[in-house]
Scaffold this active site. Sequence first.
Site, PDB file in Angstrom:
ATOM      1  N   TYR A 117      -1.531   0.090  11.047  1.00  0.00           N
ATOM      2  CA  TYR A 117      -1.215  -0.486   9.226  1.00  0.00           C
ATOM      3  C   TYR A 117      -0.188   0.318   8.799  1.00  0.00           C
ATOM      4  O   TYR A 117       0.419  -0.675   8.296  1.00  0.00           O
ATOM      5  CB  TYR A 117      -3.317  -0.202   8.521  1.00  0.00           C
ATOM      6  CG  TYR A 117      -3.358  -0.129   7.540  1.00  0.00           C
ATOM      7  CD1 TYR A 117      -3.703  -1.635   7.271  1.00  0.00           C
ATOM      8  CD2 TYR A 117      -2.929   0.944   6.825  1.00  0.00           C
ATOM      9  CE1 TYR A 117      -3.811  -1.668   6.181  1.00  0.00           C
ATOM     10  CE2 TYR A 117      -2.828   0.176   4.929  1.00  0.00           C
ATOM     11  CZ  TYR A 117      -3.303  -1.163   4.850  1.00  0.00           C
ATOM     12  OH  TYR A 117      -4.136  -1.496   3.330  1.00  0.00           O
ATOM     13  N   SER A 131       0.987  -1.147  -0.210  1.00  0.00           N
ATOM     14  CA  SER A 131      -0.140  -0.214   0.122  1.00  0.00           C
ATOM     15  C   SER A 131       0.851   1.052  -0.089  1.00  0.00           C
ATOM     16  O   SER A 131       1.851   0.958   0.502  1.00  0.00           O
ATOM     17  CB  SER A 131      -0.714   0.379   1.206  1.00  0.00           C
ATOM     18  OG  SER A 131      -1.810   0.824   1.388  1.00  0.00           O
ATOM     19  N   LYS A 177       2.706  -2.344   6.420  1.00  0.00           N
ATOM     20  CA  LYS A 177       2.847  -1.859   5.386  1.00  0.00           C
ATOM     21  C   LYS A 177       4.360  -1.950   4.511  1.00  0.00           C
ATOM     22  O   LYS A 177       5.205  -1.970   4.086  1.00  0.00           O
ATOM     23  CB  LYS A 177       1.789  -0.971   4.436  1.00  0.00           C
ATOM     24  CG  LYS A 177       0.101  -1.956   4.448  1.00  0.00           C
ATOM     25  CD  LYS A 177       0.351  -3.419   4.287  1.00  0.00           C
ATOM     26  CE  LYS A 177      -1.277  -3.874   3.708  1.00  0.00           C
ATOM     27  NZ  LYS A 177      -1.427  -5.001   3.146  1.00  0.00           N
TER      28      LYS A 177
END
Length: 267
Positions: free
Chosen positions: A148, A135, A152
């Site tokens: 998150y 991402s 990532k």
Amino acid sequence: MNLSGRKTLLTGATGGLGRAIAKALAERGAQLTLSARKQEALEELAAELPGSGHSVLPADLAEPEAAERLAAEATGTEILIANAGLPAAGKLDDFTPDQVKRALRVNLEAPMLMARALYPQMLEAGSGHLVFVASLSGKAASPRSSIYNATKFGLRGFALGLSADLRPRGIGVSLLTPGFIREAGMFADAGAKPPPGMGTATPEQVGAGAVKAIERNKLEVTVAPMPQRVGAHLALVSPVLSVKVQSGSAGQKAAEAIAKGHPSDKR
């Protein structure tokens, strides 16, 4: 790598991005093993895809040792696409310790363990490819995304390092890096809108990006409009400035909408 006839394991197959990736690969002749939590949804997807010989392997990668079991069951895998992920949206103190562990397990630990289990047989065969769906959040940090972001950023570092080890030995390693995607992904699932002026890409573009990564042996394929690409590059060059920009009112509103759209039981 020519995708025709290649045994391909795709995790997170029944999500919006997973479906687009599955369709794009099947159209190129890949033989897919689809994995996600619900068997019925997997079987419906397998029946819809072009080609034949597709199979399903239900697995909940949030469970301990699930990644290793899935890799062991997916014998003969020539291509891995690690797409499964949790949004992990919210402030750190919104999460229980178990929810933190789930996000780390699904987003980072599972791709690492599946790659570890699968690439030795690829080396024996003399070919193979590992694709990790990352991402732009792995390049640019944003509010209410610390967990998150961590997964990532970690996945990006893992893939780049693994590429240095495996590419000289004939195994491809790719990062597929989406930005804001309409109709699928975190924003769509949360019913949130991305910050204005940044643009969006489509799930079909993500599927095409997966095909490009494998067939052209690309280290990274970014699926995002130019403003997002520029912002991500700025974040790598000047993280302090990027955090200030991301923490502005538009970024805060978008982050809050995502967090509200992904309640605690979805983490």
